[in-house]
Design an enzyme around this catalytic site. Structure first.
Site, PDB file in Angstrom:
ATOM      1  CB  VAL A  48      -0.172 -12.814  14.097  1.00 43.48           C
ATOM      2  CG1 VAL A  48      -1.321 -13.569  14.756  1.00 43.48           C
ATOM      3  CG2 VAL A  48       0.982 -12.657  15.077  1.00 43.48           C
ATOM      4  CB  CYS A  96       6.788 -11.386  21.595  1.00 42.46           C
ATOM      5  SG  CYS A  96       5.464 -11.818  20.465  1.00 42.46           S
ATOM      6  CG  ASP A 140      -2.911  -5.450   6.146  1.00 40.30           C
ATOM      7  OD1 ASP A 140      -2.407  -6.234   6.975  1.00 40.30           O
ATOM      8  OD2 ASP A 140      -2.531  -4.270   6.018  1.00 40.30           O
ATOM      9  NE  ARG A 187       1.376  -8.948   4.356  1.00 35.95           N
ATOM     10  CZ  ARG A 187       2.193  -9.984   4.351  1.00 35.95           C
ATOM     11  NH1 ARG A 187       3.149 -10.070   3.448  1.00 35.95           N
ATOM     12  NH2 ARG A 187       2.070 -10.939   5.246  1.00 35.95           N
ATOM     13  CB  THR A 209      -0.588  -4.938  20.996  1.00 40.50           C
ATOM     14  OG1 THR A 209      -0.024  -6.267  21.053  1.00 40.50           O
ATOM     15  CG2 THR A 209      -2.061  -5.036  20.697  1.00 40.50           C
ATOM     16  CB  THR A 236       0.228  -9.724  23.006  1.00 40.25           C
ATOM     17  OG1 THR A 236       0.584 -10.923  22.316  1.00 40.25           O
ATOM     18  CG2 THR A 236       0.688  -9.819  24.449  1.00 40.25           C
ATOM     19  NE  ARG A 239       6.960  -7.697  13.734  1.00 39.61           N
ATOM     20  CZ  ARG A 239       6.065  -8.644  14.004  1.00 39.61           C
ATOM     21  NH1 ARG A 239       4.839  -8.295  14.346  1.00 39.61           N
ATOM     22  NH2 ARG A 239       6.393  -9.912  13.942  1.00 39.61           N
TER      23      ARG A 239
END
Length: 420
Positions: free
Chosen positions: A12, A256, A30, A35, A81, A116, A327
């Site tokens: 995102v 999600c 981050d 990364r 989240t 979210t 994920r």
């Protein structure tokens, strides 16, 4: 022009940082130093942003040093989240990100959340953390907004700038500020919600709706399998009506769809309502891995393939096709169930990162399957590499007598032994 800090540079945050970085100064932050080093070298392992796109974002810099955030006036939080083992919301990343922002927050700053959450979480959970750490007062010293992410990993057509953006703010003035900020980069336009809670609720029901619809089709697949009817043929026939929704059965994972409904049901139960339809859909979808394994075992027995001690090849580990995102992949449910039958399972996924698969799930990915080795093959993820191989190319990995199970309707019905 305000300087923006993007907190969290995953699927995102990075595309958002790049989009803003083409227009204004942006600091991408981050806590993962590896990364940051990769991004500074022009490499994005998520494959969401190309090297050319990173170079084009001339205003964007990357850091894991908190001090570089002090010069920013707008903070956009884009951390994950997830849920915990008990299927409850795990707000730890969000709380830690809020603590990070709170350490550098100044009077007049605006903090926008994209993660979210359930309705009310931004102002009930995040804002108190910002106040506690910064010593500032909400709505007096600093302000907040919410603009839920709508990233679709692996999708090169629907990008951050081409998906309409919902926005909201802690006051009408801040709502307009947040909306104008995103209008500067979102070519698809924005939708300004009346409150942060409305925007939070809008996001969480987007994926809840999809989850419930997939659960319905998964249950239909179970019914049709019992009736000896091909599910895909039924769906194709029903799909000739203009308003029939084109959902397909399958595993429901990812960051999600398999997660967000639990945020909504958590809040619903807090206010005294038991959400029967949503939780029922979740139970159906969570059982699909075990159902798939059971169907495979039955087919192996029908074809007189020895089950105990068999070798099974699973094609694909990521949660969706043509994407390295591991994920919350539910392919692992199939693996666990098959191993309970004393079956030796190998996994081949040319899109997934082998180190991540090992770290996250303890799975050693094959570099390439050996020919004529497997008693059964499960096509679990519809990667382009598997589509290009076709049934003949995939069957080369099977023994003379083996079962080919296509979960994703990649191959023609006549060329497989089993479809979901």
């Amino acid at each position: 022009m305000q300087k923006i800090a993007i907190i969290g540079l995953g699927y995102v945050g990075l595309p958002l940082a790049v989009a803003f970085g083409e227009k204004r100064p942006v600091v991408g932050f981050d806590i993962n130093a590896r990364r940051i080093a990769q991004l500074q070298a022009g490499e994005d392992l998520t494959r969401e942003v190309s090297r050319e796109e990173l170079s084009a974002a001339s205003g964007l810099s990357f850091t894991d040093n908190l001090e570089y955030l002090r010069e920013c006036q707008v903070f956009i939080v884009t951390v994950p989240t997830p849920i915990d083992d008990a299927k409850n919301p795990d707000l730890t990343p969000l709380i830690k990100a809020s603590e990070t922002v709170g350490k550098v927050l100044k009077a007049g700053d605006v903090v926008i959340y994209e993660s979210t959450v359930y309705p009310g979480a931004t102002e009930e959970v995040c804002i108190p953390v910002l106040e506690r750490v910064s010593g500032l007062s909400y709505r007096q010293d600093f302000h907040a907004g919410y603009s839920p992410e709508r990233i679709n990993p692996g999708d090169k057509e629907h990008r951050v700038t081409t998906i309409k953006k919902v926005t909201a703010g802690s006051s009408p003035k801040i709502a307009e500020f947040v909306d104008a900020l995103y209008r500067d980069i979102i070519t698809a336009g924005t939708h300004k919600a009346s409150s942060i809670a409305v925007a939070e609720a809008a996001k969480v029901i987007e994926n809840t709706q999809r989850d419930v619809n997939i659960a319905l089709v998964n249950e239909l697949a179970v019914i049709f399998n019992r009736l000896g009817i091909d599910t895909e043929e039924v769906l194709e026939a029903a799909g000739t009506k203009w308003n029939f929704l084109p959902f397909r059965p399958g595993l429901v994972g990812g960051h999600c769809i398999g997660v967000d409904p639990y945020y909504l049901t958590h809040k619903a139960q807090q206010v005294g309502h038991h959400p029967e339809v949503i939780l029922s859909g979740r139970r159906i979808n969570d059982r699909m891995g075990a159902y798939v394994a059971g169907q495979l075992i039955k087919q192996m027995i029908k074809q007189r393939v020895q089950v105990e001690g068999a070798r099974v090849l699973v094609l694909g580990l990521t949660f969706k096709e043509n994407c390295p995102d591991l994920r919350n992949t539910r392919v692992v449910d199939i693996l666990a169930e098959l191993r309970d039958y004393n079956i030796d399972v190998d996994v081949y996924d040319p899109q997934a990162d082998a180190d991540e698969a090992q770290a996250e799930y303890g799975i050693a990915l094959l570099e390439k399957p050996a020919p004529e080795r497997y008693d059964a093959i499960v096509l679990a993820v519809a990667h382009r590499e598997f589509r290009e191989l076709g049934a003949a190319g995939i069957r080369q990995w099977g023994k003379e007598q083996h079962v080919l199970y296509d979960l994703k309707y990649v191959l023609p019905k006549a060329e497989v032994d089993l479809r979901l």
